[in-house]
Design a protein around this motif. Structure first.
Motif, PDB file in Angstrom:
ATOM      1  N   ARG A   6       0.851  -1.182   0.000  1.00  0.00           N
ATOM      2  CA  ARG A   6       0.000   0.000   0.000  1.00  0.00           C
ATOM      3  C   ARG A   6       0.891   1.237   0.000  1.00  0.00           C
ATOM      4  N   TYR A   7       0.751   2.042  -1.033  1.00  0.00           N
ATOM      5  CA  TYR A   7       1.480   3.302  -1.113  1.00  0.00           C
ATOM      6  C   TYR A   7       0.608   4.397  -0.529  1.00  0.00           C
ATOM      7  N   CYS A   8       1.227   5.332   0.162  1.00  0.00           N
ATOM      8  CA  CYS A   8       0.452   6.424   0.749  1.00  0.00           C
ATOM      9  C   CYS A   8       1.195   7.747   0.566  1.00  0.00           C
ATOM     10  N   ILE A   9       0.457   8.812   0.754  1.00  0.00           N
ATOM     11  CA  ILE A   9       0.998  10.165   0.597  1.00  0.00           C
ATOM     12  C   ILE A   9       0.895  10.901   1.929  1.00  0.00           C
ATOM     13  N   PRO A  10       1.648  11.986   2.127  1.00  0.00           N
ATOM     14  CA  PRO A  10       1.563  12.725   3.390  1.00  0.00           C
ATOM     15  C   PRO A  10       0.140  13.215   3.647  1.00  0.00           C
ATOM     16  N   GLY A  11      -0.323  13.014   4.896  1.00  0.00           N
ATOM     17  CA  GLY A  11      -1.664  13.447   5.277  1.00  0.00           C
ATOM     18  C   GLY A  11      -2.743  12.407   5.052  1.00  0.00           C
ATOM     19  N   GLU A  12      -2.395  11.276   4.449  1.00  0.00           N
ATOM     20  CA  GLU A  12      -3.399  10.235   4.193  1.00  0.00           C
ATOM     21  C   GLU A  12      -3.713   9.483   5.485  1.00  0.00           C
ATOM     22  N   ILE A  33      -4.357   7.438  12.751  1.00  0.00           N
ATOM     23  CA  ILE A  33      -2.940   7.484  12.367  1.00  0.00           C
ATOM     24  C   ILE A  33      -2.877   7.962  10.925  1.00  0.00           C
ATOM     25  N   PHE A  34      -2.034   8.978  10.685  1.00  0.00           N
ATOM     26  CA  PHE A  34      -1.860   9.564   9.353  1.00  0.00           C
ATOM     27  C   PHE A  34      -0.416   9.374   8.896  1.00  0.00           C
ATOM     28  N   SER A  35      -0.226   9.344   7.599  1.00  0.00           N
ATOM     29  CA  SER A  35       1.123   9.255   7.015  1.00  0.00           C
ATOM     30  C   SER A  35       1.761  10.644   6.997  1.00  0.00           C
ATOM     31  N   SER A  36       3.043  10.716   7.377  1.00  0.00           N
ATOM     32  CA  SER A  36       3.764  11.980   7.263  1.00  0.00           C
ATOM     33  C   SER A  36       4.747  11.957   6.095  1.00  0.00           C
ATOM     34  N   LEU A  37       4.822  10.822   5.391  1.00  0.00           N
ATOM     35  CA  LEU A  37       5.745  10.656   4.263  1.00  0.00           C
ATOM     36  C   LEU A  37       5.011  10.074   3.050  1.00  0.00           C
ATOM     37  N   ALA A  38       5.600  10.236   1.901  1.00  0.00           N
ATOM     38  CA  ALA A  38       5.153   9.495   0.723  1.00  0.00           C
ATOM     39  C   ALA A  38       5.973   8.212   0.690  1.00  0.00           C
ATOM     40  N   GLY A  39       5.318   7.077   0.673  1.00  0.00           N
ATOM     41  CA  GLY A  39       6.052   5.822   0.663  1.00  0.00           C
ATOM     42  C   GLY A  39       5.141   4.629   0.846  1.00  0.00           C
ATOM     43  N   CYS A  40       5.707   3.509   1.329  1.00  0.00           N
ATOM     44  CA  CYS A  40       4.972   2.261   1.526  1.00  0.00           C
ATOM     45  C   CYS A  40       4.591   2.099   2.993  1.00  0.00           C
ATOM     46  N   GLY A  48       1.750 -10.446  20.114  1.00  0.00           N
ATOM     47  CA  GLY A  48       0.307 -10.260  20.243  1.00  0.00           C
ATOM     48  C   GLY A  48      -0.121  -8.842  20.585  1.00  0.00           C
ATOM     49  N   ALA A  49       0.796  -7.900  20.632  1.00  0.00           N
ATOM     50  CA  ALA A  49       0.443  -6.508  20.919  1.00  0.00           C
ATOM     51  C   ALA A  49      -0.167  -5.887  19.669  1.00  0.00           C
ATOM     52  N   LEU A  50      -0.617  -4.647  19.823  1.00  0.00           N
ATOM     53  CA  LEU A  50      -1.165  -3.935  18.666  1.00  0.00           C
ATOM     54  C   LEU A  50      -0.105  -3.824  17.574  1.00  0.00           C
ATOM     55  N   PRO A  51      -0.465  -4.026  16.320  1.00  0.00           N
ATOM     56  CA  PRO A  51       0.534  -3.866  15.249  1.00  0.00           C
ATOM     57  C   PRO A  51       1.006  -2.415  15.165  1.00  0.00           C
ATOM     58  N   VAL A  52       2.244  -2.248  14.777  1.00  0.00           N
ATOM     59  CA  VAL A  52       2.823  -0.910  14.606  1.00  0.00           C
ATOM     60  C   VAL A  52       2.747  -0.551  13.124  1.00  0.00           C
ATOM     61  N   VAL A  53       2.126   0.592  12.829  1.00  0.00           N
ATOM     62  CA  VAL A  53       1.997   1.060  11.449  1.00  0.00           C
ATOM     63  C   VAL A  53       3.115   2.057  11.176  1.00  0.00           C
ATOM     64  N   SER A  54       3.901   1.810  10.119  1.00  0.00           N
ATOM     65  CA  SER A  54       5.000   2.699   9.735  1.00  0.00           C
ATOM     66  C   SER A  54       4.895   3.006   8.254  1.00  0.00           C
ATOM     67  N   VAL A  55       5.522   4.100   7.854  1.00  0.00           N
ATOM     68  CA  VAL A  55       5.609   4.450   6.441  1.00  0.00           C
ATOM     69  C   VAL A  55       7.088   4.611   6.112  1.00  0.00           C
ATOM     70  N   MET A  56       7.531   3.856   5.106  1.00  0.00           N
ATOM     71  CA  MET A  56       8.940   3.894   4.700  1.00  0.00           C
ATOM     72  C   MET A  56       9.053   4.515   3.316  1.00  0.00           C
ATOM     73  N   ARG A  57      10.024   5.398   3.172  1.00  0.00           N
ATOM     74  CA  ARG A  57      10.295   5.983   1.856  1.00  0.00           C
ATOM     75  C   ARG A  57      10.979   4.966   0.979  1.00  0.00           C
ATOM     76  N   GLU A  58      11.020   5.291  -0.319  1.00  0.00           N
ATOM     77  CA  GLU A  58      11.801   4.479  -1.249  1.00  0.00           C
ATOM     78  C   GLU A  58      13.243   4.541  -0.784  1.00  0.00           C
ATOM     79  N   THR A  59      13.912   3.398  -0.721  1.00  0.00           N
ATOM     80  CA  THR A  59      15.240   3.349  -0.109  1.00  0.00           C
ATOM     81  C   THR A  59      16.263   4.204  -0.831  1.00  0.00           C
ATOM     82  N   GLU A  60      16.233   4.229  -2.151  1.00  0.00           N
ATOM     83  CA  GLU A  60      17.214   5.028  -2.889  1.00  0.00           C
ATOM     84  C   GLU A  60      16.647   6.421  -3.144  1.00  0.00           C
TER      85      GLU A  60
END
Length: 195
Positions: A6-12, A33-40, A48-60
């Motif tokens: 899933r790709y997302c944009i800032p503010g999504e 929870i909102f994305s602050s980056l454009a990425g995946c 068993g804890a709540l999953p952690v949602v992160s957004v990672m930029r394209e590595t290069e």
């Protein structure tokens, strides 16, 4: 089967705070929870804890030519006033996309600028070391200079297709036909030579 990326944009808006906890590249507002980056977006859960949602930029990330950096470029065309080039490397890092650059007649060498003739300095297809002197904008190219001893043509091919050898700061010779051609030759420093 792996879940779809899933790709997302800032503010999504990604999900509710009750479904997951925020990770890197995210922020929370009004229970979501909102994305602050454009990425995946990635979800990871541990013990068993709540999953952690992160957004990672394209590595290069794209490296850009900056004023004062040495670039390696290929001459695409010449006319009486300037040479047009495609910037291929910044330092020793290859670029994913080439950038356009211009070497003006007055920026070819430091002395006798008024006597410079572009066709005696570069030919299309030459590989040139140059320094960025000005950033381009949407309409123009990067302005480059070869007005130092270490800058200029490093690889050139003769009309017979053989790589030429530098014989002076302004001439290269074909080892096959022994014909000489004018170039603004770079005095390549030992640290740039690959053995």
């Amino acid at each position: 089967m792996a879940p779809p990326v899933r790709y997302c944009i800032p503010g999504e808006r990604l999900c509710n705070l009750e479904e997951a906890s925020p990770g890197s590249g995210t922020y929370t507002r009004h229970g979501y929870i909102f994305s602050s980056l454009a990425g995946c977006m990635t979800k990871s859960s541990e013990n068993g804890a709540l999953p952690v949602v992160s957004v990672m930029r394209e590595t290069e990330s794209q490296l850009l030519p900056d004023v004062g950096t040495i670039v390696t470029c290929k001459v695409s065309s010449i006319n009486s006033r300037f040479a047009k080039v495609h910037i291929l490397y910044v330092g020793s890092t290859p670029l994913k996309n080439s950038f356009r650059g211009t070497i003006r007649k007055e920026d070819v060498r430091a002395t006798e600028k008024d006597k410079v003739e572009i066709y005696k300095s570069f030919h299309p297809g030459d590989i040139v070391l140059a320094k960025v002197i000005s950033l381009g904008d949407a309409q123009s190219n990067y302005l480059l200079t070869t007005a130092e001893n270490e800058l200029g043509v490093v690889v050139a091919h003769s009309e017979s297709g053989v790589q030429m050898v530098p014989i002076s700061w302004c001439e290269m010779q074909c080892p096959k036909t022994h014909t000489k051609e004018f170039r603004k030759v770079a005095r390549v420093q030992p640290e740039f030579l690959q053995t």
